[in-house]
Design a protein around this motif. Structure first.
Motif, PDB file in Angstrom:
ATOM      1  N   ALA A 100       0.827  -1.207   0.000  1.00  0.00           N
ATOM      2  CA  ALA A 100       0.000   0.000   0.000  1.00  0.00           C
ATOM      3  C   ALA A 100       0.862   1.259   0.000  1.00  0.00           C
ATOM      4  CB  ALA A 100      -0.942  -0.008   1.202  1.00  0.00           C
ATOM      5  N   VAL A 101       1.964   1.245   0.736  1.00  0.00           N
ATOM      6  CA  VAL A 101       2.882   2.388   0.748  1.00  0.00           C
ATOM      7  C   VAL A 101       3.503   2.567  -0.634  1.00  0.00           C
ATOM      8  CG1 VAL A 101       5.083   3.223   1.661  1.00  0.00           C
ATOM      9  CG2 VAL A 101       3.357   2.333   3.209  1.00  0.00           C
ATOM     10  N   GLY A 102       3.895   1.446  -1.254  1.00  0.00           N
ATOM     11  CA  GLY A 102       4.458   1.517  -2.604  1.00  0.00           C
ATOM     12  C   GLY A 102       3.466   2.070  -3.608  1.00  0.00           C
ATOM     13  N   LEU A 103       2.221   1.629  -3.512  1.00  0.00           N
ATOM     14  CA  LEU A 103       1.179   2.127  -4.410  1.00  0.00           C
ATOM     15  C   LEU A 103       0.946   3.610  -4.187  1.00  0.00           C
ATOM     16  CD1 LEU A 103      -1.027   1.699  -6.508  1.00  0.00           C
ATOM     17  CD2 LEU A 103      -2.551   1.009  -4.644  1.00  0.00           C
ATOM     18  N   SER A 104       0.927   4.028  -2.936  1.00  0.00           N
ATOM     19  CA  SER A 104       0.739   5.440  -2.627  1.00  0.00           C
ATOM     20  C   SER A 104       1.860   6.286  -3.231  1.00  0.00           C
ATOM     21  CB  SER A 104       0.690   5.639  -1.111  1.00  0.00           C
ATOM     22  OG  SER A 104       0.482   6.985  -0.799  1.00  0.00           O
ATOM     23  N   ALA A 105       3.090   5.820  -3.105  1.00  0.00           N
ATOM     24  CA  ALA A 105       4.227   6.542  -3.689  1.00  0.00           C
ATOM     25  C   ALA A 105       4.111   6.588  -5.207  1.00  0.00           C
ATOM     26  CB  ALA A 105       5.533   5.886  -3.270  1.00  0.00           C
ATOM     27  N   ASP A 106       3.675   5.485  -5.808  1.00  0.00           N
ATOM     28  CA  ASP A 106       3.494   5.447  -7.266  1.00  0.00           C
ATOM     29  C   ASP A 106       2.421   6.430  -7.721  1.00  0.00           C
ATOM     30  OD1 ASP A 106       5.431   3.477  -7.460  1.00  0.00           O
ATOM     31  OD2 ASP A 106       3.983   1.834  -7.708  1.00  0.00           O
ATOM     32  N   ILE A 107       1.358   6.544  -6.943  1.00  0.00           N
ATOM     33  CA  ILE A 107       0.289   7.491  -7.287  1.00  0.00           C
ATOM     34  C   ILE A 107       0.831   8.916  -7.281  1.00  0.00           C
ATOM     35  CG2 ILE A 107      -1.886   8.505  -6.498  1.00  0.00           C
ATOM     36  CD1 ILE A 107      -2.674   5.673  -5.537  1.00  0.00           C
ATOM     37  N   TYR A 108       1.602   9.265  -6.265  1.00  0.00           N
ATOM     38  CA  TYR A 108       2.207  10.602  -6.207  1.00  0.00           C
ATOM     39  C   TYR A 108       3.096  10.844  -7.429  1.00  0.00           C
ATOM     40  CZ  TYR A 108       0.725  12.178  -1.599  1.00  0.00           C
ATOM     41  OH  TYR A 108      -0.007  12.633  -0.539  1.00  0.00           O
ATOM     42  N   THR A 109       3.910   9.857  -7.766  1.00  0.00           N
ATOM     43  CA  THR A 109       4.840   9.999  -8.890  1.00  0.00           C
ATOM     44  C   THR A 109       4.100  10.148 -10.216  1.00  0.00           C
ATOM     45  OG1 THR A 109       6.495   8.679  -7.731  1.00  0.00           O
ATOM     46  CG2 THR A 109       6.753   8.887 -10.107  1.00  0.00           C
ATOM     47  N   GLU A 110       3.104   9.299 -10.424  1.00  0.00           N
ATOM     48  CA  GLU A 110       2.403   9.285 -11.705  1.00  0.00           C
ATOM     49  C   GLU A 110       1.446  10.462 -11.900  1.00  0.00           C
ATOM     50  OE1 GLU A 110       3.039   7.218 -14.252  1.00  0.00           O
ATOM     51  OE2 GLU A 110       4.627   6.347 -13.008  1.00  0.00           O
TER      52      GLU A 110
ATOM     53  N   PHE B 101      -5.871  19.699 -10.338  1.00  0.00           N
ATOM     54  CA  PHE B 101      -5.360  19.590  -8.974  1.00  0.00           C
ATOM     55  C   PHE B 101      -6.343  18.914  -8.026  1.00  0.00           C
ATOM     56  CE2 PHE B 101      -3.245  23.379 -10.789  1.00  0.00           C
ATOM     57  CZ  PHE B 101      -1.968  22.849 -10.863  1.00  0.00           C
ATOM     58  N   GLY B 102      -7.625  19.148  -8.215  1.00  0.00           N
ATOM     59  CA  GLY B 102      -8.628  18.506  -7.368  1.00  0.00           C
ATOM     60  C   GLY B 102      -8.619  16.996  -7.536  1.00  0.00           C
ATOM     61  N   PHE B 103      -8.549  16.547  -8.784  1.00  0.00           N
ATOM     62  CA  PHE B 103      -8.508  15.116  -9.071  1.00  0.00           C
ATOM     63  C   PHE B 103      -7.226  14.496  -8.529  1.00  0.00           C
ATOM     64  CE2 PHE B 103      -7.560  11.650 -12.208  1.00  0.00           C
ATOM     65  CZ  PHE B 103      -8.538  10.774 -11.771  1.00  0.00           C
TER      66      PHE B 103
ATOM     67  N   THR C  77      -4.320  11.123  -4.549  1.00  0.00           N
ATOM     68  CA  THR C  77      -3.207  10.945  -3.614  1.00  0.00           C
ATOM     69  C   THR C  77      -3.700  10.743  -2.183  1.00  0.00           C
ATOM     70  OG1 THR C  77      -2.915  13.353  -3.466  1.00  0.00           O
ATOM     71  CG2 THR C  77      -1.514  12.174  -5.025  1.00  0.00           C
ATOM     72  N   ARG C  78      -4.757  11.459  -1.801  1.00  0.00           N
ATOM     73  CA  ARG C  78      -5.290  11.280  -0.451  1.00  0.00           C
ATOM     74  C   ARG C  78      -5.903   9.904  -0.275  1.00  0.00           C
ATOM     75  NH1 ARG C  78      -9.509  14.503   0.622  1.00  0.00           N
ATOM     76  NH2 ARG C  78      -9.611  15.328  -1.459  1.00  0.00           N
ATOM     77  N   SER C  79      -6.614   9.426  -1.274  1.00  0.00           N
ATOM     78  CA  SER C  79      -7.224   8.096  -1.150  1.00  0.00           C
ATOM     79  C   SER C  79      -6.152   7.010  -1.141  1.00  0.00           C
ATOM     80  CB  SER C  79      -8.239   7.849  -2.263  1.00  0.00           C
ATOM     81  OG  SER C  79      -7.607   7.812  -3.525  1.00  0.00           O
ATOM     82  N   GLY C  80      -5.092   7.189  -1.925  1.00  0.00           N
ATOM     83  CA  GLY C  80      -4.002   6.221  -1.911  1.00  0.00           C
ATOM     84  C   GLY C  80      -3.275   6.181  -0.581  1.00  0.00           C
ATOM     85  N   LEU C  81      -3.131   7.311   0.049  1.00  0.00           N
ATOM     86  CA  LEU C  81      -2.448   7.376   1.341  1.00  0.00           C
ATOM     87  C   LEU C  81      -3.327   6.880   2.488  1.00  0.00           C
ATOM     88  CD1 LEU C  81       0.150   8.172   2.756  1.00  0.00           C
ATOM     89  CD2 LEU C  81      -0.746  10.486   2.957  1.00  0.00           C
ATOM     90  N   SER C  82      -4.639   6.906   2.296  1.00  0.00           N
ATOM     91  CA  SER C  82      -5.526   6.483   3.381  1.00  0.00           C
ATOM     92  C   SER C  82      -5.414   4.990   3.672  1.00  0.00           C
ATOM     93  CB  SER C  82      -6.976   6.852   3.071  1.00  0.00           C
ATOM     94  OG  SER C  82      -7.528   5.995   2.100  1.00  0.00           O
TER      95      SER C  82
END
Length: 65
Positions: free
Chosen positions: A12-22, A29-31, A36-41
C-alpha cells in the motif's frame, strides 16, 4: 505486531508513492489531490488499526482500509 512488516502495508505504501509519482504532472489539482489522499488512506488506516488495543477496533480499521 509491527504493521511495517505486513506485506499488505508495504504494498500500500508503494502504491501510494506510485500514485504521487504518476500524478505529479496532472493539471487537474482537485482530481490529483483526491487520488493521492485516497491512496495514502490505505496504509494510514492499516497503521492506525494496528496500534489499537482491542481486536474489534483493529478489524474495523483494516476493514476501512
Amino acid at each position: 505486531m509491527n504493521y511495517e512488516k505486513l506485506a499488505v502495508w508495504q504494498r500500500a505504501v508503494g502504491l501510494s508513492a506510485d500514485i504521487y509519482t504518476e500524478t505529479k504532472h496532472l493539471n487537474d489539482f482537485g482530481f490529483r489531490d483526491q487520488l493521492t489522499r485516497s491512496g495514502l488512506s490505505v496504509p494510514s488506516n492499516i497503521a492506525e488499526g494496528m496500534t489499537r488495543s482491542s481486536h474489534k477496533e483493529k478489524i474495523r480499521f483494516l476493514d476501512i482500509s
